[in-house]
Motif scaffolding. Structure first.
Motif, mmCIF file in Angstrom:
data_model
loop_
_atom_site.group_PDB
_atom_site.id
_atom_site.type_symbol
_atom_site.label_atom_id
_atom_site.label_comp_id
_atom_site.label_asym_id
_atom_site.label_seq_id
_atom_site.Cartn_x
_atom_site.Cartn_y
_atom_site.Cartn_z
ATOM 1 N N ALA A 433 19.889 -49.527 -25.553
ATOM 2 C CA ALA A 433 18.972 -48.569 -26.174
ATOM 3 C C ALA A 433 19.724 -47.326 -26.627
ATOM 4 O O ALA A 433 20.770 -46.986 -26.081
ATOM 5 C CB ALA A 433 17.879 -48.163 -25.178
ATOM 6 N N GLY A 434 19.178 -46.676 -27.616
ATOM 7 C CA GLY A 434 19.590 -45.314 -27.928
ATOM 8 C C GLY A 434 18.667 -44.370 -27.179
ATOM 9 O O GLY A 434 17.588 -44.762 -26.734
ATOM 10 N N ASP A 435 19.078 -43.116 -27.037
ATOM 11 C CA ASP A 435 18.217 -42.187 -26.315
ATOM 12 C C ASP A 435 16.908 -41.943 -27.054
ATOM 13 O O ASP A 435 15.853 -41.753 -26.421
ATOM 14 C CB ASP A 435 18.939 -40.870 -26.004
ATOM 15 C CG ASP A 435 19.663 -40.262 -27.202
ATOM 16 O OD1 ASP A 435 20.270 -41.019 -27.980
ATOM 17 O OD2 ASP A 435 19.644 -39.021 -27.354
ATOM 18 N N GLY A 436 16.936 -41.998 -28.386
ATOM 19 C CA GLY A 436 15.702 -41.842 -29.144
ATOM 20 C C GLY A 436 14.749 -43.002 -28.906
ATOM 21 O O GLY A 436 13.541 -42.808 -28.717
ATOM 22 N N CYS A 437 15.270 -44.218 -28.894
ATOM 23 C CA CYS A 437 14.434 -45.397 -28.651
ATOM 24 C C CYS A 437 13.903 -45.424 -27.227
ATOM 25 O O CYS A 437 12.748 -45.781 -26.985
ATOM 26 C CB CYS A 437 15.238 -46.679 -28.903
ATOM 27 S SG CYS A 437 15.670 -46.947 -30.629
ATOM 28 N N PHE A 438 14.762 -45.053 -26.263
ATOM 29 C CA PHE A 438 14.341 -45.099 -24.861
ATOM 30 C C PHE A 438 13.124 -44.231 -24.624
ATOM 31 O O PHE A 438 12.226 -44.583 -23.845
ATOM 32 C CB PHE A 438 15.502 -44.665 -23.961
ATOM 33 C CG PHE A 438 15.189 -44.752 -22.495
ATOM 34 C CD1 PHE A 438 14.865 -45.959 -21.901
ATOM 35 C CD2 PHE A 438 15.221 -43.612 -21.693
ATOM 36 C CE1 PHE A 438 14.578 -46.046 -20.547
ATOM 37 C CE2 PHE A 438 14.942 -43.681 -20.337
ATOM 38 C CZ PHE A 438 14.618 -44.906 -19.760
ATOM 39 N N ARG A 439 13.054 -43.089 -25.322
ATOM 40 C CA ARG A 439 11.907 -42.196 -25.173
ATOM 41 C C ARG A 439 10.600 -42.872 -25.589
ATOM 42 O O ARG A 439 9.526 -42.479 -25.140
ATOM 43 C CB ARG A 439 12.099 -40.949 -26.040
ATOM 44 C CG ARG A 439 13.218 -40.040 -25.571
ATOM 45 C CD ARG A 439 13.688 -39.148 -26.710
ATOM 46 N NE ARG A 439 14.811 -38.314 -26.309
ATOM 47 C CZ ARG A 439 14.714 -37.047 -25.938
ATOM 48 N NH1 ARG A 439 13.537 -36.457 -25.930
ATOM 49 N NH2 ARG A 439 15.778 -36.373 -25.567
ATOM 50 N N MET A 440 10.701 -43.870 -26.467
ATOM 51 C CA MET A 440 9.491 -44.500 -26.998
ATOM 52 C C MET A 440 8.901 -45.552 -26.062
ATOM 53 O O MET A 440 7.744 -45.921 -26.215
ATOM 54 C CB MET A 440 9.784 -45.122 -28.358
ATOM 55 C CG MET A 440 10.092 -44.091 -29.415
ATOM 56 S SD MET A 440 10.064 -44.821 -31.055
ATOM 57 C CE MET A 440 10.284 -43.358 -32.068
ATOM 58 N N ASN A 441 9.707 -46.055 -25.130
ATOM 59 C CA ASN A 441 9.178 -47.127 -24.272
ATOM 60 C C ASN A 441 9.624 -47.001 -22.830
ATOM 61 O O ASN A 441 9.538 -47.954 -22.073
ATOM 62 C CB ASN A 441 9.578 -48.504 -24.819
ATOM 63 C CG ASN A 441 11.073 -48.773 -24.709
ATOM 64 O OD1 ASN A 441 11.849 -47.914 -24.295
ATOM 65 N ND2 ASN A 441 11.490 -49.968 -25.066
ATOM 66 N N MET A 442 10.107 -45.812 -22.418
ATOM 67 C CA MET A 442 10.685 -45.701 -21.079
ATOM 68 C C MET A 442 9.648 -45.918 -19.978
ATOM 69 O O MET A 442 10.008 -46.215 -18.837
ATOM 70 C CB MET A 442 11.382 -44.348 -20.908
ATOM 71 C CG MET A 442 10.527 -43.141 -21.148
ATOM 72 S SD MET A 442 11.571 -41.646 -21.197
ATOM 73 C CE MET A 442 10.357 -40.392 -21.583
ATOM 74 N N ASN A 443 8.348 -45.804 -20.318
ATOM 75 C CA ASN A 443 7.318 -46.073 -19.314
ATOM 76 C C ASN A 443 7.377 -47.503 -18.785
ATOM 77 O O ASN A 443 6.901 -47.784 -17.684
ATOM 78 C CB ASN A 443 5.925 -45.772 -19.871
ATOM 79 C CG ASN A 443 5.653 -46.426 -21.211
ATOM 80 O OD1 ASN A 443 6.534 -47.059 -21.784
ATOM 81 N ND2 ASN A 443 4.443 -46.295 -21.731
ATOM 82 N N GLU A 444 7.993 -48.416 -19.547
ATOM 83 C CA GLU A 444 8.072 -49.807 -19.090
ATOM 84 C C GLU A 444 9.114 -50.007 -17.985
ATOM 85 O O GLU A 444 9.167 -51.089 -17.385
ATOM 86 C CB GLU A 444 8.340 -50.747 -20.266
ATOM 87 C CG GLU A 444 7.249 -50.777 -21.324
ATOM 88 C CD GLU A 444 5.864 -51.145 -20.808
ATOM 89 O OE1 GLU A 444 5.762 -51.746 -19.715
ATOM 90 O OE2 GLU A 444 4.862 -50.831 -21.491
ATOM 91 N N ILE A 445 9.936 -48.991 -17.686
ATOM 92 C CA ILE A 445 10.795 -49.082 -16.498
ATOM 93 C C ILE A 445 9.913 -49.305 -15.267
ATOM 94 O O ILE A 445 10.266 -50.060 -14.347
ATOM 95 C CB ILE A 445 11.656 -47.806 -16.335
ATOM 96 C CG1 ILE A 445 12.740 -47.749 -17.421
ATOM 97 C CG2 ILE A 445 12.285 -47.742 -14.948
ATOM 98 C CD1 ILE A 445 13.818 -48.806 -17.312
ATOM 99 N N ALA A 446 8.748 -48.648 -15.235
ATOM 100 C CA ALA A 446 7.818 -48.822 -14.112
ATOM 101 C C ALA A 446 7.382 -50.284 -13.987
ATOM 102 O O ALA A 446 7.216 -50.800 -12.879
ATOM 103 C CB ALA A 446 6.607 -47.905 -14.288
ATOM 104 N N THR A 447 7.199 -50.951 -15.137
ATOM 105 C CA THR A 447 6.829 -52.374 -15.128
ATOM 106 C C THR A 447 7.955 -53.215 -14.542
ATOM 107 O O THR A 447 7.725 -54.090 -13.696
ATOM 108 C CB THR A 447 6.521 -52.859 -16.559
ATOM 109 O OG1 THR A 447 5.536 -52.007 -17.150
ATOM 110 C CG2 THR A 447 6.031 -54.293 -16.559
ATOM 111 N N ALA A 448 9.182 -52.947 -14.977
ATOM 112 C CA ALA A 448 10.340 -53.695 -14.470
ATOM 113 C C ALA A 448 10.499 -53.501 -12.965
ATOM 114 O O ALA A 448 10.832 -54.441 -12.234
ATOM 115 C CB ALA A 448 11.606 -53.263 -15.205
#
Length: 557
Positions: A433-448
């Motif tokens: 990921a890029g840092d810009g992209c990570f901001r868009m879906n980082m909530n899915e870390i909770a899913t993982a």
């Protein structure tokens, strides 16, 4: 037997062999979720943090397995949150069935609470979609949806079911699902003969492989075809792994960030054999100058792709595995010694390269390749890191690079990585990921974390929107408008707050050590890799230029 609509939905999923569904519940889809609860030992439900994450997870599940991915969402905003994921799957021909539920039939069209015409919204981005207003039509509609999603050129299908239809009852009878056959009826003998004659006459052939070759699982037939023709091979972003990236004949990606060898070689060839490609603008560059010395032969399952973006000399329409299996015996083994030596000289003269000092995107990707022995499933977001992942990781097998090629969806990767890891529990899945992209879906870390997945999230963190900044540097006089992200967000603390393990790497040695620890972990790991804001993806073709005008950093000097 008499079943409710919700029961029919679950029974139809079981008919299709569905073992996993990604989704997020809500009022309109409650009947289906209640029935899913009763079948949790047969169908696993993965609760994502957002419906878009569910659609990307279904996509990643499908791309990594070839099976149909399935996602659920409720009405209104739940359904609209699937739209980007559905469009992503549509652009890249990914088989997906999205099941949404809507308000009761009498309330449709009355601006009811959480009502939306999701069938109307998604019509341009699905192969087909349905709204089922009669429970008696439900089973056949779901069966049709799966068949359409799989047949020919795959793609997403949406089934919208009003809530009262999920409560109403109808007679249901289990059906044995017949396998979807490959498209062979369009493969004409005369087309094969013309193609074979064109290939046998070529003195400087080049084979160009796209995503269709991955979808059709034709790697073995393609390998035989390449051996027969004796030609160099390049690919698209979506075609990675269909032909072994470690093979001597492989010359790398073609197009805007393709290798100099591929771009120059295709510009000089006398026959370009396109296997499952759609000739997108990022590949063509200036279409009028693309492969202008060459005749073009196109193999594709979709007749709509022939002469759409580029005029071709000949074509064969049908499933690629079947086309190659039929044309291979028609070809006598060829030898193009001088042509191959010429292309191999290009490979020696123009290798991919990057600054050896300091932590960089290319170093990160090469080190991941080294430590995983090239056996990981690589997933990416969209931007510079995506191109580095395509350039510096050698894909030996199909379905090992999952990336949003057509739509270019920032926020795709983490959801897709979750889907791929669920589908492939014994594989190492890594999202770049890029840092810009990570901001868009980082909530899915909770899913993982909730699923205890051993996936690794590698953030190539340059504190800017890297690819946009690269264009601003080269073509917009360094006007860095809205592309600087240096706001102090700590991704390591954020990962730890969601239950993952977080690391930060600022040097090559640190990354090497951290990656070893991450690969040994059985739970999610986030690695924040700090790189320079002005690192660029090389080579590059300027917009509107011919691909033969490909340039590097050295050329600019």
């Amino acid at each position: 037997m008499l079943l409710t609509g919700a029961e029919i939905v679950i029974e139809c999923l079981k008919e299709q062999g569905v073992d996993t569904v990604f989704g997020y519940p809500g009022g309109a889809i409650l009947n289906v979720y209640d029935e899913l609860y009763k079948h949790s030992n047969e169908i696993k439900h993965i609760l994502t943090s957002h419906e878009q994450g569910a659609s990307h997870a279904a996509d990643g599940y499908a791309r990594s397995t070839g099976k149909v991915g399935v996602c659920f969402a409720t009405s209104g905003p739940g359904a609209t949150n699937l739209v980007t994921g559905i469009a992503t799957a549509y652009m890249d021909s990914v088989p997906m069935v999205a099941i949404t539920c809507n308000v009761n039939v009498p309330l449709l069209g009355k601006d009811s609470f959480q009502e939306i015409d999701i069938a109307g919204i998604t019509m341009p981005i699905t192969k087909h979609n349905f709204i089922v207003k009669d429970v008696n039509d439900l089973a056949d509609t779901i069966r049709r949806a799966f068949r359409i999603a799989k047949k020919g050129r795959p793609g997403p299908v949406l089934v919208d079911i009003p809530k009262d239809v999920t409560a109403n009852k109808a007679e249901y009878k289990t059906q044995r699902i017949e396998p979807v056959l490959r498209v062979t009826e369009t493969i004409r003998e005369e087309d094969l003969e013309e193609a074979a004659a064109l290939i046998q006459k070529a003195k400087k052939p080049y084979i160009f492989v796209g995503g269709g070759a991955v979808i059709s699982d034709c790697s073995d037939e393609l390998r035989e075809f390449v051996d027969k023709v004796d030609a160099p091979v390049c690919d698209t972003l979506m075609g990675k792994g269909a032909f072994n990236g470690t093979d001597e004949r492989y010359t790398g990606m073609l197009g805007m960030h393709g290798t100099k060898t591929s771009n120059l070689g295709v510009s000089e060839c006398d026959l370009l054999i396109a296997v499952g490609v759609r000739f997108s603008d990022r590949v063509l560059g200036n279409a009028k100058k693309f492969a202008h010395h060459a005749k073009i032969l196109q193999f594709d399952v979709d007749a709509a792709e022939i002469n759409k973006n580029i005029m071709v000399t000949n074509s064969v329409i049908g499933d690629l595995k079947k086309i190659l299996a039929r044309i291979n015996p028609m070809l006598s083994p060829m030898e193009h010694k001088e042509w191959m030596e010429h292309i191999m000289e290009y490979k020696k003269e123009y290798p991919l390269s990057y600054h050896p000092e300091g932590l960089s995107g290319p170093f990160v990707i090469e080190e991941i390749y080294r430590q995983t022995n090239g056996d990981a499933i690589m997933v990416t977001e969209v931007g510079q890191h995506q191109m580095w992942a395509a350039q510096y990781y050698k894909y030996k097998r199909p379905r090992t690079l999952l990336t949003s090629g057509g739509l270019g969806t920032m926020g795709y990767g983490l959801g897709a990585a979750i889907g791929a890891q669920i589908a492939n529990p014994d594989k190492q899945v890594i999202n770049i990921a890029g840092d810009g992209c990570f901001r868009m879906n980082m909530n899915e870390i909770a899913t993982a974390v909730r699923q205890k997945l051993p996936l690794i999230e590698v953030i190539i963190n340059n504190h800017v929107l890297g690819m946009v900044r690269q264009w601003q540097t080269l073509f917009y006089e360094k006007h860095y408008s809205a592309t600087v992200l240096d706001d102090g967000v700590d991704f390591v603390k954020l990962a730890e707050a969601m239950g993952a393990t977080g690391y930060r790497a600022t040097s090559q040695a640190e990354f090497v050590d951290i990656l070893k620890k991450a690969l040994a972990s059985s739970t999610p790991v986030v690695i924040d890799c700090i790189i320079d804001s002005d690192d660029k993806v090389w080579p590059m073709v300027a917009p509107g230029a011919a691909i033969s005008e490909v340039f590097t950093e050295e050329d600019l000097k």
